[in-house]
Design a protein around this motif. Structure first.
Motif, PDB file in Angstrom:
ATOM      1  N   ALA A 198      66.906  36.464  81.224  1.00 21.10           N
ATOM      2  CA  ALA A 198      66.419  35.808  82.434  1.00 21.10           C
ATOM      3  C   ALA A 198      65.527  36.764  83.222  1.00 21.10           C
ATOM      4  CB  ALA A 198      67.601  35.370  83.302  1.00 21.10           C
ATOM      5  N   PRO A 199      64.391  36.301  83.727  1.00 22.60           N
ATOM      6  CA  PRO A 199      63.551  37.139  84.579  1.00 22.60           C
ATOM      7  C   PRO A 199      64.339  37.593  85.814  1.00 22.60           C
ATOM      8  CG  PRO A 199      62.389  35.161  83.882  1.00 22.60           C
ATOM      9  CD  PRO A 199      63.827  34.986  83.494  1.00 22.60           C
ATOM     10  N   PRO A 200      64.061  38.785  86.327  1.00 19.29           N
ATOM     11  CA  PRO A 200      62.920  39.651  86.002  1.00 19.29           C
ATOM     12  C   PRO A 200      63.197  40.658  84.884  1.00 19.29           C
ATOM     13  CG  PRO A 200      64.062  40.533  87.905  1.00 19.29           C
ATOM     14  CD  PRO A 200      64.795  39.273  87.518  1.00 19.29           C
ATOM     15  N   VAL A 201      64.262  40.474  84.126  1.00 22.20           N
ATOM     16  CA  VAL A 201      64.603  41.438  83.069  1.00 22.20           C
ATOM     17  C   VAL A 201      64.542  40.779  81.691  1.00 22.20           C
ATOM     18  CG1 VAL A 201      65.964  42.985  84.510  1.00 22.20           C
ATOM     19  CG2 VAL A 201      67.060  40.992  83.508  1.00 22.20           C
ATOM     20  N   SER A 202      63.499  40.017  81.463  1.00 21.79           N
ATOM     21  CA  SER A 202      63.363  39.321  80.182  1.00 21.79           C
ATOM     22  C   SER A 202      62.416  40.028  79.221  1.00 21.79           C
ATOM     23  CB  SER A 202      62.871  37.889  80.409  1.00 21.79           C
ATOM     24  OG  SER A 202      61.661  37.899  81.137  1.00 21.79           O
ATOM     25  N   ALA A 203      61.737  41.067  79.689  1.00 20.03           N
ATOM     26  CA  ALA A 203      60.724  41.722  78.847  1.00 20.03           C
ATOM     27  C   ALA A 203      61.339  42.361  77.609  1.00 20.03           C
ATOM     28  CB  ALA A 203      59.959  42.763  79.652  1.00 20.03           C
ATOM     29  N   TRP A 204      62.644  42.711  77.671  1.00 18.20           N
ATOM     30  CA  TRP A 204      63.256  43.361  76.513  1.00 18.20           C
ATOM     31  C   TRP A 204      63.173  42.506  75.261  1.00 18.20           C
ATOM     32  CZ3 TRP A 204      67.046  40.715  74.051  1.00 18.20           C
ATOM     33  CH2 TRP A 204      67.776  39.761  74.779  1.00 18.20           C
ATOM     34  N   LEU A 205      63.199  41.193  75.421  1.00 20.81           N
ATOM     35  CA  LEU A 205      63.230  40.312  74.249  1.00 20.81           C
ATOM     36  C   LEU A 205      61.893  40.335  73.510  1.00 20.81           C
ATOM     37  CD1 LEU A 205      64.956  36.847  74.138  1.00 20.81           C
ATOM     38  CD2 LEU A 205      62.765  37.209  73.017  1.00 20.81           C
ATOM     39  N   ALA A 206      60.812  40.056  74.243  1.00 20.62           N
ATOM     40  CA  ALA A 206      59.484  40.048  73.608  1.00 20.62           C
ATOM     41  C   ALA A 206      59.042  41.445  73.213  1.00 20.62           C
ATOM     42  CB  ALA A 206      58.462  39.424  74.561  1.00 20.62           C
ATOM     43  N   ASP A 207      59.652  42.458  73.796  1.00 20.56           N
ATOM     44  CA  ASP A 207      59.351  43.841  73.452  1.00 20.56           C
ATOM     45  C   ASP A 207      60.004  44.236  72.135  1.00 20.56           C
ATOM     46  OD1 ASP A 207      58.511  46.559  73.811  1.00 20.56           O
ATOM     47  OD2 ASP A 207      60.516  47.033  74.535  1.00 20.56           O
ATOM     48  N   ALA A 208      61.241  43.797  71.917  1.00 22.63           N
ATOM     49  CA  ALA A 208      62.028  44.285  70.782  1.00 22.63           C
ATOM     50  C   ALA A 208      61.918  43.416  69.535  1.00 22.63           C
ATOM     51  CB  ALA A 208      63.496  44.411  71.187  1.00 22.63           C
ATOM     52  N   LEU A 242      71.435  28.498  88.862  1.00 20.80           N
ATOM     53  CA  LEU A 242      70.961  28.474  87.482  1.00 20.80           C
ATOM     54  C   LEU A 242      69.877  27.427  87.255  1.00 20.80           C
ATOM     55  CD1 LEU A 242      74.325  28.929  85.520  1.00 20.80           C
ATOM     56  CD2 LEU A 242      72.565  30.638  86.006  1.00 20.80           C
ATOM     57  N   ILE A 243      69.845  26.383  88.073  1.00 23.26           N
ATOM     58  CA  ILE A 243      68.818  25.354  87.886  1.00 23.26           C
ATOM     59  C   ILE A 243      67.431  25.938  88.144  1.00 23.26           C
ATOM     60  CG2 ILE A 243      67.934  23.133  88.676  1.00 23.26           C
ATOM     61  CD1 ILE A 243      70.769  22.314  89.360  1.00 23.26           C
ATOM     62  N   GLY A 244      67.253  26.563  89.313  1.00 28.05           N
ATOM     63  CA  GLY A 244      65.964  27.158  89.636  1.00 28.05           C
ATOM     64  C   GLY A 244      65.598  28.295  88.699  1.00 28.05           C
ATOM     65  N   LEU A 245      66.588  29.134  88.374  1.00 31.59           N
ATOM     66  CA  LEU A 245      66.321  30.256  87.471  1.00 31.59           C
ATOM     67  C   LEU A 245      65.932  29.758  86.085  1.00 31.59           C
ATOM     68  CD1 LEU A 245      66.341  33.318  87.029  1.00 31.59           C
ATOM     69  CD2 LEU A 245      68.757  33.132  86.415  1.00 31.59           C
ATOM     70  N   GLY A 246      66.616  28.728  85.597  1.00 35.88           N
ATOM     71  CA  GLY A 246      66.300  28.173  84.284  1.00 35.88           C
ATOM     72  C   GLY A 246      64.892  27.596  84.235  1.00 35.88           C
ATOM     73  N   LEU A 247      64.480  26.902  85.289  1.00 40.08           N
ATOM     74  CA  LEU A 247      63.125  26.357  85.333  1.00 40.08           C
ATOM     75  C   LEU A 247      62.092  27.480  85.345  1.00 40.08           C
ATOM     76  CD1 LEU A 247      63.504  23.373  87.837  1.00 40.08           C
ATOM     77  CD2 LEU A 247      63.152  23.254  85.367  1.00 40.08           C
ATOM     78  N   PHE A 248      62.385  28.565  86.054  1.00 40.30           N
ATOM     79  CA  PHE A 248      61.477  29.714  86.048  1.00 40.30           C
ATOM     80  C   PHE A 248      61.351  30.276  84.639  1.00 40.30           C
ATOM     81  CE2 PHE A 248      60.212  34.119  86.614  1.00 40.30           C
ATOM     82  CZ  PHE A 248      59.201  34.015  87.556  1.00 40.30           C
ATOM     83  N   MET A 249      62.481  30.389  83.924  1.00 40.48           N
ATOM     84  CA  MET A 249      62.440  30.866  82.543  1.00 40.48           C
ATOM     85  C   MET A 249      61.598  29.959  81.663  1.00 40.48           C
ATOM     86  SD  MET A 249      66.447  31.940  81.983  1.00 40.48           S
ATOM     87  CE  MET A 249      66.206  32.445  80.260  1.00 40.48           C
ATOM     88  N   VAL A 250      61.729  28.663  81.864  1.00 41.18           N
ATOM     89  CA  VAL A 250      60.971  27.691  81.071  1.00 41.18           C
ATOM     90  C   VAL A 250      59.475  27.921  81.230  1.00 41.18           C
ATOM     91  CG1 VAL A 250      60.376  25.247  80.901  1.00 41.18           C
ATOM     92  CG2 VAL A 250      62.784  25.923  81.025  1.00 41.18           C
ATOM     93  N   MET A 251      59.024  28.029  82.484  1.00 40.44           N
ATOM     94  CA  MET A 251      57.593  28.193  82.748  1.00 40.44           C
ATOM     95  C   MET A 251      57.105  29.588  82.356  1.00 40.44           C
ATOM     96  SD  MET A 251      56.952  25.217  83.646  1.00 40.44           S
ATOM     97  CE  MET A 251      57.732  23.758  84.324  1.00 40.44           C
ATOM     98  N   TYR A 252      57.907  30.589  82.614  1.00 40.40           N
ATOM     99  CA  TYR A 252      57.558  31.968  82.256  1.00 40.40           C
ATOM    100  C   TYR A 252      57.306  32.078  80.754  1.00 40.40           C
ATOM    101  CZ  TYR A 252      58.562  36.955  81.300  1.00 40.40           C
ATOM    102  OH  TYR A 252      58.523  38.249  80.857  1.00 40.40           O
ATOM    103  N   GLY A 253      58.218  31.537  79.957  1.00 43.47           N
ATOM    104  CA  GLY A 253      58.068  31.615  78.508  1.00 43.47           C
ATOM    105  C   GLY A 253      56.821  30.920  78.010  1.00 43.47           C
ATOM    106  N   ILE A 254      56.511  29.782  78.597  1.00 41.81           N
ATOM    107  CA  ILE A 254      55.328  29.023  78.177  1.00 41.81           C
ATOM    108  C   ILE A 254      54.049  29.812  78.463  1.00 41.81           C
ATOM    109  CG2 ILE A 254      53.911  26.999  78.704  1.00 41.81           C
ATOM    110  CD1 ILE A 254      56.506  25.453  79.137  1.00 41.81           C
ATOM    111  N   ILE A 255      53.914  30.306  79.688  1.00 42.17           N
ATOM    112  CA  ILE A 255      52.678  30.988  80.098  1.00 42.17           C
ATOM    113  C   ILE A 255      52.416  32.212  79.228  1.00 42.17           C
ATOM    114  CG2 ILE A 255      51.607  32.305  81.966  1.00 42.17           C
ATOM    115  CD1 ILE A 255      53.064  30.373  83.916  1.00 42.17           C
TER     116      ILE A 255
END
Length: 442
Positions: A198-208, A242-255
């Protein structure tokens, strides 16, 4: 102690040891038989607590069964079998051993009935998933592995602080629903969300994930984030944040997926996007929503592994991982192409695929809860997923311009693994009741 009380995770841990001790056909037998035995052991665990251990002044419950726990453990075991089939001819023995120990940690979390047992298996996952990243063998993989380890062990510390606080405040180590209302529960939630990328600590996934081997990234795509989803369902159903955070994750991943050129980084960002759908569903917290999160986690493991398998074959055969370097591969890689397209359709929620079956449950939960803004956001996000995974990945890799590359198609074991998961994507889309029958009743 009867076999029904034997922790299924221990079968995979024992297999991980054997992988390093045996060679040739014996190793292949271990790789393929261990997950089958694990799956059988999973379905011997009925509802309720099956094992207790006294630790200090607390009673631990390392084996607790429920329909939810069995379903997650089932798809993890299936993933190990198909991942082992996909990997065994090209992966190093130590990568396979680490991957099986990593999967053992995930299955251990599934059946943990107390916070201490869950934490032990949680850290087991962190250790061996880090090893899988390191197995990439490149300077980039080693650097990503170090960053991955730091992030996950930091998450483990945060989780442990929360667990200690909850235990001291309540006197109980049992896993039970809670809300983030004080420091301790917030620490547990944050610790779990780190593993959920979950953002703001999601960079580890696309990094690794893109730095692992083509086989290692298949295993990495399956366990860590989905175990976090299971933990959220067990611990924080109906948590509004979790609703707002999940929606942020959805849009973050797409962009970020739309902006990417690296094939596996596109898929890695789409993991964040898809886990966002599940996090939203957990936040809604109704029976339909939690069933949707569970079903979508099951479907996601299958189609995301399929996409990573398709990308892995391309990288294995061509040595290239940039979209601009590829194209026209459908001419000589028809099986890989067809399976990649099926995975792309499934993640895009195309009718008669598994993604349509499961994602529609989450959208329906939003409608049932009069959360029309959530429904509209998820609908728009589904269109974005179609753009980056449904179109961008297969188009640039297999079609667009002719790159002049004429690689061979997948080796037979890789092809068979992809066909199994492609078939499962279609089967669960055409006959959704097969998955519905396994869902929890709350």
């Amino acid at each position: 102690m009867g076999f029904e009380l034997f922790p299924p995770a221990f079968i995979l841990l024992f297999a991980a040891i054997l992988i390093g001790l045996v060679k040739g056909h014996a190793r292949t037998a271990v790789l393929l038989l261990a997950p089958v035995l694990t799956l059988w052991a999973i379905w011997q665990i009925t509802d309720g607590v099956h094992s207790t251990v006294e630790f200090l002044t607390y009673t631990l419950e390392p084996i607790e069964g429920s329909s939810l726990r069995r379903l997650f453990a089932t798809v993890f075991a299936i993933m190990v079998f198909v991942g082992g089939l996909y990997s065994y001819r090209i992966a190093k023995w130590y990568e396979l051993a680490a991957a099986y120990a990593y999967a053992a940690g995930a299955i251990g979390v599934c059946f943990s009935g107390d916070l201490i047992s869950m934490f032990v298996y949680w850290e087991l996952m962190a250790i061996f998933s880090t090893v899988v990243v390191f197995c990439g063998g490149t300077p980039g993989a080693r650097a990503a592995g170090i960053r991955y380890a730091i992030m996950h062990f930091l998450g483990g510390v945060v989780l442990k602080i929360g667990i200690v606080g909850v235990v001291l405040n309540t006197g109980s180590v049992q896993i039970q629903p809670m809300l983030a209302t004080d420091f301790s529960t917030w620490m547990i939630l944050i610790g779990v969300l780190i593993n959920a990328a979950a953002p703001p600590v999601s960079a580890w996934l696309a990094d690794a994930y893109p730095e692992a081997t083509p086989t290692g990234s298949v295993f990495l795509s399956a366990f860590t984030t989905k175990t976090a989803v299971l933990a959220l369902i067990l611990l924080f159903p109906g948590e509004p944040v979790l609703i707002g955070l999940g929606l942020f994750m959805v849009m973050y991943g797409i962009i970020f997926a739309l902006l990417e050129n690296d094939v596996r980084r596109i898929l890695a960002y789409s993991v964040v996007n898809q886990v966002g759908f599940m996090v939203v569903a957990v936040g809604i917290g109704t029976e339909m929503a939690l069933n949707g999160a569970t079903a979508h986690a099951f479907a996601h493991i299958v189609y995301k592994a399929l996409l990573f398998m398709s990308a892995g074959v391309v990288i294995y055969r061509t040595g290239k991982n940039k979209c601009i370097e590829l194209g026209g591969l459908f001419r000589t890689m028809p099986i890989t192409c067809a399976c990649g397209i099926i995975g792309a359709l499934a993640i895009s929620s195309f009718p008669l695929t598994s993604g349509f079956t499961t994602k529609s449950m989450i959208s329906q939960a939003a409608v049932d809860g009069n959360l029309m803004w959530v429904y509209m956001a998820l609908t728009a996000a589904s269109a974005g997923v179609f753009l980056h995974a449904g179109i961008k990945f297969p188009w640039f890799v297999f079609f667009q311009k002719d790159s002049g590359l004429r690689p061979k198609d997948a080796p037979w074991n890789m092809g068979l693994a992809m066909i199994i998961f492609a078939g499962l994507c279609l089967l669960l889309g055409i006959f959704p009741e097969l998955l519905y029958s396994l869902l929890l009743t709350l």
